[in-house]
Design a protein around this motif. Structure first.
Motif, PDB file in Angstrom:
ATOM      1  N   ALA A   1      64.303  -1.961 -22.302  1.00 34.31           N
ATOM      2  CA  ALA A   1      64.787  -1.529 -20.901  1.00 34.31           C
ATOM      3  C   ALA A   1      64.268  -0.263 -21.215  1.00 34.31           C
ATOM      4  N   ASP A   2      65.713   0.306 -22.065  1.00 33.35           N
ATOM      5  CA  ASP A   2      65.587   1.882 -22.853  1.00 33.35           C
ATOM      6  C   ASP A   2      64.198   2.726 -22.237  1.00 33.35           C
ATOM      7  N   ARG A   3      62.695   1.896 -22.544  1.00 34.32           N
ATOM      8  CA  ARG A   3      61.521   2.559 -23.218  1.00 34.32           C
ATOM      9  C   ARG A   3      61.054   2.594 -21.764  1.00 34.32           C
ATOM     10  N   LEU A   4      61.798   1.307 -20.814  1.00 33.03           N
ATOM     11  CA  LEU A   4      61.231   1.382 -19.310  1.00 33.03           C
ATOM     12  C   LEU A   4      61.594   2.193 -18.386  1.00 33.03           C
ATOM     13  N   THR A   5      62.809   2.134 -18.421  1.00 36.05           N
ATOM     14  CA  THR A   5      63.589   3.145 -17.659  1.00 36.05           C
ATOM     15  C   THR A   5      64.170   4.663 -17.537  1.00 36.05           C
ATOM     16  N   ALA A   6      63.354   5.129 -18.831  1.00 32.15           N
ATOM     17  CA  ALA A   6      63.923   6.993 -19.376  1.00 32.15           C
ATOM     18  C   ALA A   6      63.241   7.845 -18.397  1.00 32.15           C
ATOM     19  N   GLY A   7      62.418   7.363 -17.802  1.00 33.25           N
ATOM     20  CA  GLY A   7      62.157   8.521 -16.705  1.00 33.25           C
ATOM     21  C   GLY A   7      61.985   8.578 -15.570  1.00 33.25           C
ATOM     22  N   GLN A   8      63.681   7.200 -15.242  1.00 38.50           N
ATOM     23  CA  GLN A   8      64.044   6.614 -14.376  1.00 38.50           C
ATOM     24  C   GLN A   8      65.562   7.281 -13.745  1.00 38.50           C
ATOM     25  N   ASP A   9      65.658   8.211 -12.311  1.00 33.90           N
ATOM     26  CA  ASP A   9      66.612   8.082 -11.619  1.00 33.90           C
ATOM     27  C   ASP A   9      67.790   7.776 -11.394  1.00 33.90           C
ATOM     28  N   MET A  10      69.316   7.355 -12.158  1.00 30.24           N
ATOM     29  CA  MET A  10      69.835   7.073 -12.124  1.00 30.24           C
ATOM     30  C   MET A  10      71.361   7.363 -12.223  1.00 30.24           C
ATOM     31  N   PRO A  11      72.334   7.216 -11.723  1.00 32.12           N
ATOM     32  CA  PRO A  11      73.685   7.686 -11.993  1.00 32.12           C
ATOM     33  C   PRO A  11      73.774   7.698 -13.285  1.00 32.12           C
ATOM     34  N   ASP A  12      74.647   8.625 -13.885  1.00 32.47           N
ATOM     35  CA  ASP A  12      74.568   9.245 -15.514  1.00 32.47           C
ATOM     36  C   ASP A  12      75.674   7.565 -15.675  1.00 32.47           C
ATOM     37  N   GLU A  13      76.333   6.977 -15.158  1.00 29.41           N
ATOM     38  CA  GLU A  13      77.529   5.643 -15.575  1.00 29.41           C
ATOM     39  C   GLU A  13      76.252   5.214 -16.362  1.00 29.41           C
ATOM     40  N   VAL A  14      75.294   4.362 -15.471  1.00 27.13           N
ATOM     41  CA  VAL A  14      74.738   3.254 -15.806  1.00 27.13           C
ATOM     42  C   VAL A  14      73.867   3.360 -16.348  1.00 27.13           C
ATOM     43  N   ARG A  15      73.459   4.752 -16.958  1.00 24.25           N
ATOM     44  CA  ARG A  15      72.235   4.944 -18.793  1.00 24.25           C
ATOM     45  C   ARG A  15      73.412   5.381 -19.624  1.00 24.25           C
ATOM     46  N   ALA A  16      74.685   5.456 -18.957  1.00 24.74           N
ATOM     47  CA  ALA A  16      75.867   5.268 -20.650  1.00 24.74           C
ATOM     48  C   ALA A  16      76.126   3.991 -20.745  1.00 24.74           C
ATOM     49  N   LYS A  17      75.939   3.164 -20.028  1.00 26.92           N
ATOM     50  CA  LYS A  17      76.217   1.627 -20.226  1.00 26.92           C
ATOM     51  C   LYS A  17      75.537   0.948 -20.965  1.00 26.92           C
ATOM     52  N   LEU A  18      74.109   1.856 -20.235  1.00 26.94           N
ATOM     53  CA  LEU A  18      72.576   1.406 -21.312  1.00 26.94           C
ATOM     54  C   LEU A  18      72.855   1.512 -22.902  1.00 26.94           C
ATOM     55  N   MET A  19      73.879   3.050 -22.811  1.00 32.91           N
ATOM     56  CA  MET A  19      73.226   3.730 -24.201  1.00 32.91           C
ATOM     57  C   MET A  19      74.572   2.621 -25.088  1.00 32.91           C
ATOM     58  N   LEU A  20      76.020   2.475 -24.040  1.00 36.54           N
ATOM     59  CA  LEU A  20      77.089   1.198 -25.163  1.00 36.54           C
ATOM     60  C   LEU A  20      76.125   0.448 -25.381  1.00 36.54           C
ATOM     61  N   ALA A  21      75.746  -0.088 -24.454  1.00 36.43           N
ATOM     62  CA  ALA A  21      74.834  -2.623 -24.814  1.00 36.43           C
ATOM     63  C   ALA A  21      73.753  -1.309 -26.548  1.00 36.43           C
ATOM     64  N   LEU A  22      73.590  -0.450 -26.175  1.00 37.99           N
ATOM     65  CA  LEU A  22      72.620  -0.416 -27.369  1.00 37.99           C
ATOM     66  C   LEU A  22      73.420  -0.067 -28.943  1.00 37.99           C
ATOM     67  N   GLY A  23      74.834   0.522 -28.518  1.00 38.87           N
ATOM     68  CA  GLY A  23      75.162   1.041 -29.775  1.00 38.87           C
ATOM     69  C   GLY A  23      76.128   0.049 -30.486  1.00 38.87           C
ATOM     70  N   ARG A  24      76.767  -0.949 -29.095  1.00 39.05           N
ATOM     71  CA  ARG A  24      77.513  -1.847 -29.573  1.00 39.05           C
ATOM     72  C   ARG A  24      76.823  -3.321 -30.539  1.00 39.05           C
ATOM     73  N   VAL A  25      75.415  -3.378 -29.696  1.00 45.52           N
ATOM     74  CA  VAL A  25      73.880  -4.861 -30.397  1.00 45.52           C
ATOM     75  C   VAL A  25      74.046  -3.818 -31.350  1.00 45.52           C
ATOM     76  N   ALA A  26      73.584  -2.936 -32.111  1.00 42.76           N
ATOM     77  CA  ALA A  26      73.452  -2.139 -32.898  1.00 42.76           C
ATOM     78  C   ALA A  26      74.100  -2.336 -34.263  1.00 42.76           C
ATOM     79  N   ALA A  27      75.313  -2.276 -33.991  1.00 45.88           N
ATOM     80  CA  ALA A  27      76.977  -2.145 -34.316  1.00 45.88           C
ATOM     81  C   ALA A  27      77.000  -3.807 -34.742  1.00 45.88           C
ATOM     82  N   ALA A  28      76.922  -4.324 -34.026  1.00 48.19           N
ATOM     83  CA  ALA A  28      76.735  -5.860 -34.538  1.00 48.19           C
ATOM     84  C   ALA A  28      76.166  -6.394 -35.711  1.00 48.19           C
ATOM     85  N   GLN A  29      75.173  -5.945 -35.567  1.00 49.67           N
ATOM     86  CA  GLN A  29      74.052  -6.834 -36.674  1.00 49.67           C
ATOM     87  C   GLN A  29      74.862  -6.224 -38.023  1.00 49.67           C
ATOM     88  N   VAL A  30      75.671  -5.550 -38.144  1.00 47.48           N
ATOM     89  CA  VAL A  30      76.388  -5.162 -39.678  1.00 47.48           C
ATOM     90  C   VAL A  30      77.314  -6.048 -39.872  1.00 47.48           C
TER      91      VAL A  30
END
Length: 235
Positions: A155-184
């Protein structure tokens, strides 16, 4: 009623042929397979309107989606990017029904060819895809479950060049960070986990850069603590 094998074959082949001969600046409207699917979509919209429960709507969409699979397969295989309300609607329905891989398959085509979303959707394709997948991941983690990091990364790769509110992009970054952390497992330090923690730190930091009230500060503190713990174990 489930489509017969013959009907499925007919829809897929016809959709592929019609999509291949419809230019990108033209709508699919008027082609036989498309009109059949639009008529079906109208009927299904009426069914969905009769359901108030969000969960009920999602469950019904999951049951209805196979009726569109042959058409979608045909368009994705041969399409040139013609405007297609069936395709964009099914993309959203797949995400709603939890078929994230299937939704992203369509999203790749929609974004590549710049298809527009139907008027009833307020968000652009990139914004919608990023937010829907991110929210699904965050919801799964909050409920004590897991989520596929690969889906978020796509989802991050596909939407990397797409315009969207920073809050939405941040939400995707937050999800990526939390899921990566949850693997530990914080109780069982392992040097192999360092990579996951570094990935988590990267995305959580980016989330906070985009939107400092995204809710990732506590997550970042925990990740930093675990990285120090792993560093101490390694030494």
């Amino acid at each position: 009623m489930a489509l017969s094998p013959a009907k499925r074959h007919f829809l897929r082949v016809t959709a592929a042929q019609e999509a291949a001969t419809t230019a990108a600046d033209q709508p699919m409207a008027g082609s036989g397979a498309y009109e059949l699917q639009m008529a079906q979509l109208h009927q299904h919209h009426q069914q969905l309107k009769g359901i108030q429960s969000t969960q009920g709507k999602e469950e019904l969409k999951a049951k209805l989606l196979p009726d569109y699979a042959p058409y979608v397969a045909g368009v994705l295989a041969s399409g040139k990017g013609a405007q297609d309300e069936v395709l964009t609607t099914v993309m959203v329905w797949r995400l709603d029904a939890g078929d994230y891989r299937g939704g992203l398959d369509i999203a790749a085509y929609v974004i590549e060819h710049g298809l527009t979303m139907p008027d009833r959707f307020a968000r652009t394709t990139g914004c919608l895809v990023a937010e829907e997948v991110a929210e699904a991941a965050l919801k799964a983690l909050k409920a004590g479950g897991t989520f596929d990091l690969g889906i978020l990364a796509e989802a991050d790769r596909l939407t990397a060049g797409q315009d969207m509110p920073d809050e939405v992009r941040a939400k995707l970054m937050l999800a990526l960070g939390r899921v990566a952390a949850a693997q530990v497992d914080p109780e069982k330090p392992n040097t192999a986990d360092v990579h996951s923690l570094e990935v988590a730190r990267h995305f959580l930091t980016r989330a906070l850069e985009l939107h400092d009230k995204c809710g990732g500060k506590r997550d970042l503190e925990l990740v930093d603590r675990q990285l120090k713990k792993h560093a101490g174990t390694a030494s």
